[in-house]
Design an enzyme around this catalytic site. Structure first.
Site, PDB file in Angstrom:
ATOM      1  N   HIS A 277       0.831  -1.200   0.000  1.00  0.00           N
ATOM      2  CA  HIS A 277       0.000   0.000   0.000  1.00  0.00           C
ATOM      3  C   HIS A 277       0.870   1.256   0.000  1.00  0.00           C
ATOM      4  O   HIS A 277       0.562   2.232  -0.690  1.00  0.00           O
ATOM      5  CB  HIS A 277      -0.921   0.010   1.223  1.00  0.00           C
ATOM      6  CG  HIS A 277      -2.116  -0.886   1.082  1.00  0.00           C
ATOM      7  ND1 HIS A 277      -2.009  -2.259   1.069  1.00  0.00           N
ATOM      8  CD2 HIS A 277      -3.445  -0.599   0.939  1.00  0.00           C
ATOM      9  CE1 HIS A 277      -3.217  -2.784   0.926  1.00  0.00           C
ATOM     10  NE2 HIS A 277      -4.104  -1.817   0.842  1.00  0.00           N
ATOM     11  N   HIS A 320       1.025  -3.191   9.283  1.00  0.00           N
ATOM     12  CA  HIS A 320       2.423  -3.417   8.929  1.00  0.00           C
ATOM     13  C   HIS A 320       3.304  -2.887  10.045  1.00  0.00           C
ATOM     14  O   HIS A 320       2.915  -1.972  10.789  1.00  0.00           O
ATOM     15  CB  HIS A 320       2.784  -2.688   7.618  1.00  0.00           C
ATOM     16  CG  HIS A 320       2.431  -3.447   6.381  1.00  0.00           C
ATOM     17  ND1 HIS A 320       3.219  -4.450   5.870  1.00  0.00           N
ATOM     18  CD2 HIS A 320       1.370  -3.346   5.542  1.00  0.00           C
ATOM     19  CE1 HIS A 320       2.667  -4.934   4.771  1.00  0.00           C
ATOM     20  NE2 HIS A 320       1.535  -4.277   4.553  1.00  0.00           N
ATOM     21  N   ASP A 324       8.420  -1.884   7.720  1.00  0.00           N
ATOM     22  CA  ASP A 324       7.809  -2.198   6.421  1.00  0.00           C
ATOM     23  C   ASP A 324       7.477  -0.925   5.656  1.00  0.00           C
ATOM     24  O   ASP A 324       7.730  -0.811   4.455  1.00  0.00           O
ATOM     25  CB  ASP A 324       6.513  -2.999   6.621  1.00  0.00           C
ATOM     26  CG  ASP A 324       6.761  -4.321   7.318  1.00  0.00           C
ATOM     27  OD1 ASP A 324       7.930  -4.719   7.414  1.00  0.00           O
ATOM     28  OD2 ASP A 324       5.791  -4.948   7.754  1.00  0.00           O
TER      29      ASP A 324
END
Length: 395
Positions: A277, A320, A324
């Site tokens: 994302h 996350h 990340d």
């Protein structure tokens, strides 16, 4: 006296550089240029103002500024003539079924007072199609790898979430991940509008697909090699859900056609190491700001706000780890900048053989694009002929 018209600057010897200095009234610096540093025409074309101060020792501010203006004028004239010559030679060799040449100026460069550049507007739909195919195959692979790593996700009872200073400090917001995807949808809508109106949309699509495909290919490798424990106990993750290959393929199609978004019912675990994302919203932000004029301050500010809020929402949702998100932002932004630095630099792209070795996709997709892509816009939809006829008749 140096004849600048007959002898290109790049072929000047050190002595001819010295004669040029005397012709413009700066013969006092003959020793610094010729005797001490052996500045020939090629070196003269890559000198900077800092070189004049630090390396050549020209401390008088007025002399240094005026001399830099004269050198910069030579550099611009040489760059313009070399680019025109290169464009002419390409006109003779390229297949015009695949490409068409135009002369235009980049609005970004115009704001900085640069000369206009000649750009090979290589629509080359077949290259664009290959870039889209490349990205599509990578997304298919990513979807399948996501099902594989979901089966390998560590047991939460045995491997609890790893310590994370940001996740431990930010309380869980259940609706935050949906808001992250909403920011991505807004940025995507902006990018589609830019593509629709941009005159060189085929080049932009190629670059977007090449970069997105490469980043997600790297993501496939990282999340397959190492499986991290889930970042939050609120995530309902249990391994061994997709036992056989056909079940994995079926789930991969669901992920792919759901665009990996939770708002489309796609939920998966184990696809960590860096955030997909974050990659998407960061690339969208950078592409929108790169291919719109710099004086569109409000649009660029809005893109950055959406980018940063999207990252915050990922962390607030505890979907996350912080590392990340950090790695995803760094990889996406650096790769974007490296790609465009190479694309905008003719000398590096054409003369450095390492570019073809380490960046074969770049060399293929950018082979016929010369210089910066100007931010020019047009309405792509043509008025039907019968409407034109009626309009003229009415007049």
């Amino acid at each position: 006296m140096v004849d600048e018209e007959k002898l290109p600057v790049s072929q000047w010897s050190s002595e001819e550089v010295g004669l040029w200095l005397e012709n413009i009234g700066y013969g006092d610096y003959y020793k610094e240029f010729v005797n001490d540093n052996r500045i020939d025409g090629q070196v003269l074309l890559i000198l900077t103002e800092n070189d004049l101060k630090d390396s050549l020792g020209i401390r008088v501010l007025g002399d240094r500024k005026r001399l830099w203006l004269a050198i910069n004028k030579l550099q611009q004239e040489h760059s313009k003539s070399a680019l025109n010559l290169d464009t002419y030679s390409r006109k003779k060799s390229l297949d015009f079924k695949d490409s068409a040449y135009i002369s235009s100026s980049d609005s970004n460069d115009d704001e900085e007072g640069s000369n206009s550049l000649s750009l090979a507007d290589v629509s080359e739909t077949w290259r664009t199609f290959l870039s889209v195919l490349y990205a599509f195959l990578v997304f298919c692979l990513t979807s399948f790898v996501m099902t594989v790593v979901h089966d390998r996700v560590p047991d939460m009872k045995k491997y609890p979430p790893l310590p994370d200073i940001i996740l431990d400090s930010v309380p869980l917001i259940p609706w935050a991940f949906t808001m992250c995807e909403f920011t991505g949808i807004v940025l995507w809508s902006m990018w589609v509008a830019v593509l629709f109106l941009h005159k060189h949309r085929m080049i932009l699509i190629r670059r977007m697909m090449a970069l997105a495909g490469t980043v997600f290919l790297l993501r496939c490798v990282t999340m397959f090699v190492t499986s991290l424990s889930v970042p939050g106990i609120h995530l309902e993750c249990s391994g061994k859900l997709y036992g056989d290959v056909w079940a994995k393929l079926h789930r991969a199609f669901e992920i792919m056609f759901g665009f990996g978004m939770s708002v489309n019912g796609v939920r998966s675990c184990g696809d960590y190491m860096f955030s997909g994302h974050t990659v998407v919203i960061t690339l969208l932000n950078f592409f929108i700001t790169e291919y719109t004029p710099r004086y569109w301050y409000y649009l660029h500010t809005a893109c950055w706000v959406l980018n940063l809020f999207g990252i915050f929402f990922i962390l607030a949702a505890h979907e996350h780890y912080s590392i990340d998100v950090l790695i995803a932002f760094y990889i996406s932004s650096r790769l974007f900048l490296y790609y465009h630095t190479l694309a905008n630099s003719l000398s590096i792209k054409k003369e450095d053989k390492r570019t073809k070795v380490w960046f074969p996709l770049f060399s293929f997709f950018e082979e016929n694009v010369n210089g910066r892509v100007p931010n020019e816009y047009e309405w792509p939809l043509k008025i039907p002929e019968f409407l034109k006829f009626r309009s003229k008749k009415h007049e």
